[in-house]
Every structure is written in C-alpha cells, then in structure tokens.
Design an enzyme around this catalytic site. Structure first.
Site, PDB file in Angstrom:
ATOM      1  N   CYS A 181      -2.825   7.937   5.052  1.00  0.00           N
ATOM      2  CA  CYS A 181      -2.892   7.130   3.894  1.00  0.00           C
ATOM      3  C   CYS A 181      -4.129   7.693   2.934  1.00  0.00           C
ATOM      4  O   CYS A 181      -3.794   7.772   1.775  1.00  0.00           O
ATOM      5  CB  CYS A 181      -2.892   5.564   4.334  1.00  0.00           C
ATOM      6  SG  CYS A 181      -1.485   5.094   5.278  1.00  0.00           S
ATOM      7  N   GLU A 232       0.795  -1.027  -0.040  1.00  0.00           N
ATOM      8  CA  GLU A 232       0.035   0.042  -0.048  1.00  0.00           C
ATOM      9  C   GLU A 232       0.982   1.144  -0.037  1.00  0.00           C
ATOM     10  O   GLU A 232       1.628   1.613   1.066  1.00  0.00           O
ATOM     11  CB  GLU A 232      -0.699   0.039   1.174  1.00  0.00           C
ATOM     12  CG  GLU A 232      -2.035   1.252   1.092  1.00  0.00           C
ATOM     13  CD  GLU A 232      -2.387   1.562   2.314  1.00  0.00           C
ATOM     14  OE1 GLU A 232      -2.336   3.129   2.736  1.00  0.00           O
ATOM     15  OE2 GLU A 232      -2.496   1.002   3.465  1.00  0.00           O
TER      16      GLU A 232
END
Length: 458
Positions: free
Chosen positions: A264, A230
């Site tokens: 994020c 990620e």
C-alpha cells in the site's frame, strides 16, 4: 447452482481453492445476527474484550509456518519472509494498549453543580473489506480496535486471499469470540452493495482500489453510513544531498520491490538530488540485479510472482509505454520472467511525469528515478500526484524534514525509513488515496461515536 469464487494461485495458475458465494438472503440474515449480537458484546467489560482479541492473535501465532506457505500459494510472497505474524501481533497489541486512552471519557466538568462529559459508544456493526496484499495485517488494523471498542465485525476478504478470512474466523471463534460477533462472509459485489444500501452496517472500512472505493461510496449514498477508505498510492521517496546514500538505496529499493512491489505504501517514484543521482542509480541497479525471481515456496527466492497475471500485465504495460516514450530500463529480463505473473523487477530513468509509470499506481516491482536540483523542485514533484499516502525523506536534518513535511500533501511523513505502519500513529491519506483514520488512539474515535452528557445536579 450457486456462484463460486475461484482463487488462482500465482505460483502456477492453478485453482488453489474455490468457495461458494453467499446468497443475498443469507447475507442479510448474517448482518442481522451481527446487529443483534452487538449490545451483549459491548456490555462485556473492556478488559474481557481485549483479552479475547489478544487470545485470537495468539491463536493465529500457533500456525505461522502454515501462514507463510498459504500466503505464498495465495498471493505469491516468498516463504523466506515468514508470513505476517510479527506485524499482525504488533498492531493488535498496540491497539489493545491504547484502548483505555482511546475510549476514555472526556470530562469537561465534575463539580457540585454539573457533570459534563463526552463518552464514546461503539458504532454498531463494522464491515471490513480487506485487501490481498497484506491480508492479515490490513485486516487486523480494523478488526482489533472495532471489537475492542464493542462493535461486531463482518469481514469480506479479497478473492485472492479467501483462506485468510477463514483462518481469522477460526482463530477468533476458537478462543471464545461468539460466531455472530465476528463473521467472515464470501460476498459478490451486488450483495455487498445491497447490504450497504440497506444500512446493514454502521461503518464500512474499505482498503483497495480507487474504483472500489467509489463503488463503496456510491452504495452508501444517502444512507449516512460512515465510509472509511484507503485506496491507491504513488508514494515518493526524496533523497536530499545530505542523505546517507547507502541506507537510502537499500531502504527505498526494498520499499519499491518487497512483496513484488505490492505494498500500500510501497515506493513507486524516487527523486534524488543531482549530486547523488548517478551514484544512487548505479547502486540501485546493482542491488536489483542480485534479486532471485522464482517460486515463492523456494527458500532461495527473494522476489516471487505478482499475485495475479492481470496485475503483472498492468505493470508491464506501464514499463513498455515509458520505454516507448524515452525512458531507460536498466534491468534485463530475468530468465524466470514468464510474461505472466513472474515479472522482472525494473528500474527506470529518463522518466517524466507525462508517463503513467510516474502518475498511475503501478503496484508492481517497478520504480522510476528522477534527479531534482533542490527541495522546492522535489516538493513540486511529490505533490504532482492524485495520491497522498506517505512520503519518505532522506536527510540528516530533522528540521528540513519537518519543513518539507509541512508542504507535501500526504498522510504520513517518514524520515530515513519507509513502507512501515507505526500502530501508535494514525494511518491516513488524502486526495485519491481516500479518507480513513486507522490505528493509533484516533482509530477508536473513528469506530465509536461521541455522546455528550450535560447533567445538572439538584
């Protein structure tokens, strides 16, 4: 003399702690111990593994006040927000709840003639490389399902949050998880690459930068080690003409600014329908002007320093480049802005996609806002990005959200919310955001391998 890692506190630039880097031979030995310990751990009944993971979570929960203070010192999040235990426990709890379903056999036939089924077996040793921005929650995303599935775990935490890795290891070991089943190691890049290249791990789970993800893939090249990533994000919000304007402003601006923009799935660009654009910008600017920038140990502080001076420097560079190219900055410098880690939160208009602030990951308390005429233009803008983690759609029309969701290149589609990981849903992305499958029952599929049984009964 062995190399050390220094954790520089963003509060005042002082050294908060230092740790020695593990020598390569000791690191290889640690990985070997993790592999040797895995069969016995996997042989424990599922309910026993679940119980130990949940006990470790509860152990972490005994020190939430300490957690908040330590996070403030390590990466700058204000203590008023209370650390991360709520999300940490929610994610681990949901993964425990989903374990039986996620690991259940897929029985194709169980008749007098055949037993045909697919079982799930643990991958083996899972290497978790965790980031500093949400250091407890991002780590537990993989640690919990990996251990529950019967894998052993080696954790390498970010240099900015070294203490979090130690706290996690303390908690897991305190409740009876064997030391070799869960290990926290301080590793440099070279030793990390050596371990991956030597097939010390069966799964590498990396959360971090695009460059870091490429390094992980290069290290694993030719080993057939599973690498889940990620990476960067440039998550957009889109406010349709039928949106609840006040809710959209409050939530999207919080999504852009919370944690000093270091999320994020933080909102980094916002597209607003022409009919709401001016009102949206006015309300957003008024909201941000009310923030209090300051020492994160102060209960009155609502936005703290960025985690490191170099992160703030990148955000400042993107802002200044955008303004030089014609963007308008709406927030005057706060008195507490020191030109270093303490950065004034900023709203930019008159931005274009030629500007880095609308294309590159900023990872700071900065958001650009553009007007769009309709859904088609919004979709084009949303997809005009190298990244694809989440999109936040603001509308009262569920079908419109579904239709737009089908056309945008992203891992998660939110409607009337943002910046949240629902542990019952898969956390994933596309394009330069990487390829990973976290949380939900699908996390168990990623952390195990299928084994097929075709048994003919005689």
């Amino acid at each position: 003399m062995s190399a050390t890692v220094s954790l520089i506190s963003p509060i005042d630039g002082s050294v908060y702690l230092e740790r020695p880097v593990m020598a390569a031979d000791l690191a290889h030995a640690a990985a070997s111990r993790a592999r040797a310990a895995q069969p016995a751990w996997a042989a424990r009944p599922l309910d026993k593994r679940i119980a130990l993971v949940l006990a470790a979570v509860a152990e972490v929960g005994k020190t939430t006040d300490r957690m908040a203070v330590e996070l403030a010192n390590q990466m700058g999040r204000p203590v008023r927000y209370g650390g991360e235990f709520g999300g940490f426990a929610e994610r681990a709890g949901k993964m425990a709840e989903l374990a039986e379903e996620g690991l259940a056999p897929l029985v194709i036939e169980d008749s007098d003639s055949f037993l045909r089924q697919i079982l799930r077996e643990p991958q083996g040793v899972v290497f978790v490389v965790a980031p500093w921005n949400y250091p407890y929650m991002t780590a537990i995303n993989t640690i919990a399902p990996a251990l529950i599935a019967g894998n052993t775990v080696v954790l390498k935490h970010a240099a900015q949050t070294l203490l979090v890795g130690e706290r996690l290891a303390e908690a897991f070991h305190a409740v009876g998880v064997p030391a070799d089943v869960f290990q926290n190691l301080v590793l440099d890049h070279d030793t990390t690459a050596q371990l991956i290249a030597a097939r010390a791990f069966d799964v590498v789970n990396f959360t971090g930068s695009v460059g870091g993800g490429r390094a992980m893939e290069r290290a694993a090249a030719g080993t057939f080690t599973q690498v889940a990533t990620e990476l960067g994000g440039k998550d957009p919000g889109y406010v349709r003409a039928d949106a609840d304007l006040d809710a959209a402003v409050d939530t999207l601006i919080d999504g852009a600014m919370f944690n000093s923009g270091q999320c994020c799935c933080g909102i980094e660009r916002i597209y607003v329908h022409d009919s709401l654009y001016d009102a949206f910008v006015d309300k957003a600017v008024a909201l941000v002007k009310g923030y209090r920038l300051g020492n994160p140990l102060d209960e009155e502080t609502t936005i703290g320093p960025m985690a490191h001076v170099r992160f703030a420097a990148e955000a400042r560079a993107q802002i200044s480049e955008a303004v030089a190219a014609g963007a308008m900055a709406h927030i005057a410098p706060f008195p507490e802005d020191d030109g270093a880690a303490y950065l004034t939160p900023q709203i930019l208009t008159a931005v274009t996609h030629d500007m880095r602030v609308m294309r590159d990951e900023t990872f700071g308390p900065v958001v650009g806002i553009m007007a769009v005429k309709d859904d088609a233009e919004a979709i084009q803008r949303i997809n005009d990005s190298d990244f694809g983690l989440t999109v936040s759609l603001w509308t009262r029309d569920v079908q419109a959200a579904l239709d737009i969701g089908a056309k945008v290149q992203t891992g998660t589609v939110f409607m009337n919310r943002c910046d949240y990981l629902d542990p019952a849903l898969c956390w994933t992305g596309c394009k330069d955001t990487g390829r990973g499958t976290g949380l939900s029952v699908l996390a168990y599929h990623a952390l195990t391998r299928p084994k097929s049984y075709h048994l003919k009964k005689v």
